[in-house]
Design an enzyme around this catalytic site. Structure first.
Site, PDB file in Angstrom:
ATOM      1  CD  GLU A   1     -47.500 -67.486  24.369  1.00  0.00           C
ATOM      2  OE1 GLU A   1     -48.685 -67.403  24.008  1.00  0.00           O
ATOM      3  OE2 GLU A   1     -46.657 -68.128  23.726  1.00  0.00           O
TER       4      GLU A   1
ATOM      5  CD  GLU B   1     -45.313 -72.225  25.336  1.00  0.00           C
ATOM      6  OE1 GLU B   1     -45.920 -72.134  24.246  1.00  0.00           O
ATOM      7  OE2 GLU B   1     -45.826 -71.922  26.424  1.00  0.00           O
TER       8      GLU B   1
HETATM    9  C1  BG6 Z   1     -48.477 -70.800  23.217  1.00  0.00           C
HETATM   10  C2  BG6 Z   1     -49.110 -71.093  24.539  1.00  0.00           C
HETATM   11  O1  BG6 Z   1     -49.114 -69.662  22.716  1.00  0.00           O
HETATM   12  O2  BG6 Z   1     -48.598 -71.699  22.188  1.00  0.00           O
HETATM   13  C3  BG6 Z   1     -49.640 -72.502  24.699  1.00  0.00           C
HETATM   14  O3  BG6 Z   1     -48.312 -70.724  25.633  1.00  0.00           O
HETATM   15  C4  BG6 Z   1     -50.226 -72.991  23.399  1.00  0.00           C
HETATM   16  O4  BG6 Z   1     -50.554 -72.505  25.747  1.00  0.00           O
HETATM   17  C5  BG6 Z   1     -49.107 -73.005  22.356  1.00  0.00           C
HETATM   18  O5  BG6 Z   1     -50.859 -74.216  23.506  1.00  0.00           O
HETATM   19  C6  BG6 Z   1     -49.532 -73.492  20.982  1.00  0.00           C
HETATM   20  O6  BG6 Z   1     -50.578 -72.739  20.488  1.00  0.00           O
HETATM   21  P1  BG6 Z   1     -52.003 -73.380  20.173  1.00  0.00           P
HETATM   22  O7  BG6 Z   1     -52.921 -72.215  20.081  1.00  0.00           O
HETATM   23  O8  BG6 Z   1     -51.848 -74.097  18.889  1.00  0.00           O
HETATM   24  O9  BG6 Z   1     -52.326 -74.257  21.314  1.00  0.00           O
END
Ligand code: BG6
Length: 466
Positions: free
Chosen positions: A168, A368
């Site tokens: 990201e 993800e």
């Molecule tokens: C993504 C990232 O943006 O989302 C992760 O690659 C992150 O590192 C995940 O943990 C979930 O978002 P957040 O901000 O709720 O942790």
């Protein structure tokens, strides 16, 4: 009648985490930006919890990987922390304990029959490089990153077959220089634009080192992980369509196009130049970017971006991308209230078709996707298992749309959930839990949730029936 969702052979069923969110700071050679920020302002983190222990992967990795195996994962992405692996950030000399640790982690994944996908940057720039050079706004950092990447390829490329340069990268530019959620918490559109360019350059430089290394001969491939937030217009009115088109270009294509096509979107360059905020580039750098595109893409998908025309741009903080669009809160949108993100599974199909039609149908995987929920303890059953049926439903809905995209020819080879074991979520710390495996922060006990058993079944059958 029950519908069967069967996925292509050898599909990756896995999950993703990162070094800074799972390992803990034990024995680290340097601080990264988040380590530094936490040391300065622990109150900026939910319940004052920082990255010092995280989910203790540094100490627990063998047991953790065994639990991942129990959840049926055939592949897992994590990242190597630059601030752990490299002792001397200028010469690139590795740290002995860092090398030992990552060697043991990679070997353990392989011993358990899990394919490790290794990412090289997950929001975790060494703080010293921010202090000395101003971080990603300085191209010197891109060169040092390529040196670090080369060291990783040389040390681990005999066993790691899939590498990704960045996770990201757009979030780095947004968090650091637009929306103040990553250190140094600035609002500076021009710096954000240079940062976007330098991150693309750093990725291409690392890919060039990869091509020069022995990795390809050893069967390796390299990609990048990009967060895609497909932009949907509020309506078909011309001004809303234009707003969504710019949001799509700025938020998504600014990384997607250079990574896959080797060039920046001409429209983006035109607008940034007109506004006097275009990045500094050289013909040599642009040629390097063009030569060094990815073998595959990882796509992180959580939420769409709904856009409408901008009617009240406030330029008191200088140029910002919001000059050309405003977010639109669509009435009736389905929300994850804990994270404040819209849930819109159909976007995963739109992404699949976009990659098929506009990006040469390059091989890609969902790197993800997931759902962070606060207070999951209340779903704990008498037998000790957290019954996270909402997570199972969330995954199923996204997989159904992904399945349709694949059936229509999109070249998707896997699905990774965020995340295997509940992990530290930046300033949200342990507020929202995403894992298939629950973490008890008080004693670092880890237990499989209901979704882990379901996921194991999903992987074993290479699909599911609804
Ligand atoms: C993504 C990232 O943006 O989302 C992760 O690659 C992150 O590192 C995940 O943990 C979930 O978002 P957040 O901000 O709720 O942790």
């Amino acid at each position: 009648m029950a519908k069967q969702y069967q996925f292509p052979e050898n599909f990756w069923w896995g999950a993703a985490t990162s070094g800074p969110q799972s390992e803990g700071r034990f024995h680290k050679a340097h601080r990264n930006l988040f380590d530094y920020w936490y040391d300065q302002a622990p109150e900026a983190f939910f319940a004052g919890v920082g990255p010092n222990v995280a989910s203790n992967f540094y100490n627990d990795f063998r047991q953790d990987i065994a639990l991942m195996k129990q959840a049926g994962l055939n592949s897992v992405r994590t990242s190597i922390q630059w601030s752990r692996l490299i002792k001397d950030l200028e010469t690139g000399e590795p740290d002995a304990d860092g090398v030992r640790f990552y060697n043991e982690v990679i070997d353990e994944f392989l011993r358990q029959g899990i394919r490790p996908i290794i990412n090289l940057h997950h929001f975790d720039l060494p703080y010293a490089l921010y202090e000395k050079y101003g971080g990603w706004t300085n191209k010197k950092v891109a060169v040092l990153f390529a040196d670090f990447a080369e060291t990783c390829f040389a040390l681990f490329g005999d066993r790691v077959k899939e590498w990704t340069t960045f996770n990201e990268p757009m979030v780095v530019a947004e968090g650091e220089y637009l929306y103040r959620f990553h250190y140094p918490l600035q609002v500076d559109g021009k710096k954000a634009v240079q940062c976007i360019y330098n991150l693309n350059l750093a990725s291409a430089m690392a890919i060039e080192r990869f091509r020069q290394s022995a990795c390809e001969k050893q069967g390796g491939r390299i990609g990048i992980v990009i967060n895609l937030t497909p932009a949907y217009p509020r309506s078909d009115a011309a001004e809303n369509l234009a707003a969504a088109a710019f949001a799509e270009t700025f938020k998504n294509k600014a990384f997607l196009d250079p990574a896959v096509k080797g060039v920046f979107p001409p429209k983006l360059v035109e607008i940034l130049r007109k506004d006097g905020v275009l990045w500094e580039s050289t013909p040599e750098e642009l040629a390097l970017l063009q030569r060094n595109t990815v073998d595959f893409l990882g796509v992180n998908y959580y939420q769409p971006f709904r856009a409408q025309a901008q009617t009240a741009f406030d330029d008191s903080e200088g140029w910002l991308p919001e000059k050309y669009f405003a977010p639109y809160e669509m009435p009736g949108r389905r929300m994850n209230p804990y994270r404040g993100w819209e849930i819109y599974p159909q976007a995963i199909y739109d992404i699949a078709i976009n990659i098929r039609d506009n990006y040469g149908n390059i091989p890609w995987y969902v790197s993800e996707n997931g759902m962070g929920v606060e207070g999951e303890e209340k779903f704990r059953q008498a037998d000790g298992t957290i019954a996270d049926d909402y997570r199972i439903d969330f995954i199923k809905e996204h997989l159904a749309w992904l399945h349709r995209g694949i059936a229509e020819g999109s070249n998707c080879f896997g699905y990774h959930l965020w995340t295997p074991i509940d992990c530290w979520s930046w300033s949200n710390a342990y507020k929202n839990r995403y894992g298939l495996i629950a973490l008890d922060l008080a004693n670092q006990q880890k237990t499989l949730k209901k979704s882990a058993y379901w996921f194991k079944d999903l992987a074993a059958h290479n699909g599911f029936t609804e």
